[in-house]
Write an enzyme that holds these catalytic residues in place. Structure first.
Site, PDB file in Angstrom:
ATOM      1  N   TYR A 193       0.842  -1.190   0.000  1.00  0.00           N
ATOM      2  CA  TYR A 193       0.000   0.000   0.000  1.00  0.00           C
ATOM      3  C   TYR A 193       0.879   1.242   0.000  1.00  0.00           C
ATOM      4  O   TYR A 193       2.061   1.187   0.336  1.00  0.00           O
ATOM      5  CB  TYR A 193      -0.966   0.011   1.192  1.00  0.00           C
ATOM      6  CG  TYR A 193      -0.310   0.250   2.538  1.00  0.00           C
ATOM      7  CD1 TYR A 193      -0.223   1.538   3.062  1.00  0.00           C
ATOM      8  CD2 TYR A 193       0.217  -0.796   3.281  1.00  0.00           C
ATOM      9  CE1 TYR A 193       0.381   1.769   4.292  1.00  0.00           C
ATOM     10  CE2 TYR A 193       0.803  -0.584   4.507  1.00  0.00           C
ATOM     11  CZ  TYR A 193       0.881   0.706   5.011  1.00  0.00           C
ATOM     12  OH  TYR A 193       1.481   0.936   6.220  1.00  0.00           O
ATOM     13  N   CYS A 194       0.282   2.355  -0.406  1.00  0.00           N
ATOM     14  CA  CYS A 194       0.941   3.654  -0.372  1.00  0.00           C
ATOM     15  C   CYS A 194      -0.076   4.649   0.172  1.00  0.00           C
ATOM     16  O   CYS A 194      -0.994   4.277   0.896  1.00  0.00           O
ATOM     17  CB  CYS A 194       1.460   4.038  -1.749  1.00  0.00           C
ATOM     18  SG  CYS A 194       0.154   4.280  -2.976  1.00  0.00           S
ATOM     19  N   LYS A 195       0.042   5.904  -0.209  1.00  0.00           N
ATOM     20  CA  LYS A 195      -0.890   6.919   0.279  1.00  0.00           C
ATOM     21  C   LYS A 195      -2.254   6.813  -0.395  1.00  0.00           C
ATOM     22  O   LYS A 195      -3.286   6.775   0.261  1.00  0.00           O
ATOM     23  CB  LYS A 195      -0.306   8.320   0.072  1.00  0.00           C
ATOM     24  CG  LYS A 195      -1.196   9.436   0.575  1.00  0.00           C
ATOM     25  CD  LYS A 195      -0.545  10.786   0.370  1.00  0.00           C
ATOM     26  CE  LYS A 195      -1.465  11.904   0.847  1.00  0.00           C
ATOM     27  NZ  LYS A 195      -0.844  13.215   0.645  1.00  0.00           N
ATOM     28  N   GLY A 242      -2.732   4.811  -3.645  1.00  0.00           N
ATOM     29  CA  GLY A 242      -2.855   3.674  -4.556  1.00  0.00           C
ATOM     30  C   GLY A 242      -2.018   3.789  -5.815  1.00  0.00           C
ATOM     31  O   GLY A 242      -1.835   2.818  -6.537  1.00  0.00           O
ATOM     32  N   PHE A 251      -3.524   4.222   1.889  1.00  0.00           N
ATOM     33  CA  PHE A 251      -3.676   4.509   3.319  1.00  0.00           C
ATOM     34  C   PHE A 251      -4.780   5.534   3.569  1.00  0.00           C
ATOM     35  O   PHE A 251      -5.410   5.526   4.623  1.00  0.00           O
ATOM     36  CB  PHE A 251      -2.338   4.987   3.897  1.00  0.00           C
ATOM     37  CG  PHE A 251      -2.274   4.979   5.392  1.00  0.00           C
ATOM     38  CD1 PHE A 251      -2.331   3.792   6.106  1.00  0.00           C
ATOM     39  CD2 PHE A 251      -2.155   6.162   6.099  1.00  0.00           C
ATOM     40  CE1 PHE A 251      -2.273   3.779   7.496  1.00  0.00           C
ATOM     41  CE2 PHE A 251      -2.091   6.161   7.489  1.00  0.00           C
ATOM     42  CZ  PHE A 251      -2.148   4.968   8.187  1.00  0.00           C
TER      43      PHE A 251
END
Length: 113
Positions: A79-81, A83, A108
């Site tokens: 995951y990141c901030k 997508g 996130f």
């Protein structure tokens, strides 16, 4: 990027990558001992992250080196901030030989503990 997608300007969906809704992502990571990777920067990670996530910054020059230390035969959850980076990271993982990759839809920002 493959030569096909370069020439024809299209993205081919990799069947090794599955984008999961937050509830399903949470369910899967809570029921297993998994490889959970936060691909955001160290500062983003420090500001809050999913429990037990390992921070491997996708924008770092050492990303491929660190990712290659993971077990390619076990599922990887990324995951990141929002997508975007995790989508790119997932494609790179597939190119590196990972066979089961799960990406958190919306990143996130979409996560609710």
């Amino acid at each position: 990027m493959s030569i096909f997608s370069f020439i024809f300007g299209c993205q081919i969906q990799n069947s090794n990558i599955k984008v999961l809704e937050p509830a399903e992502f949470k369910n899967q990571i809570s029921n297993h001992s998994v490889q959970l990777i936060d691909v955001r920067t160290a500062d983003e990670y420090k500001s809050g992250h999913i429990n037990n996530a390992k921070n491997i910054d996708f924008l770092s020059s050492s990303f491929v080196y660190k990712i290659n230390k993971l077990n390619k035969k076990k599922p990887v959850y990324v995951y990141c901030k929002s997508g975007n980076r995790s989508n790119k990271a997932s494609k790179q993982l597939a190119e590196l030989g990972f066979t089961e990759i799960y990406d958190l839809k919306g990143g996130f920002l979409n996560w609710r503990e």
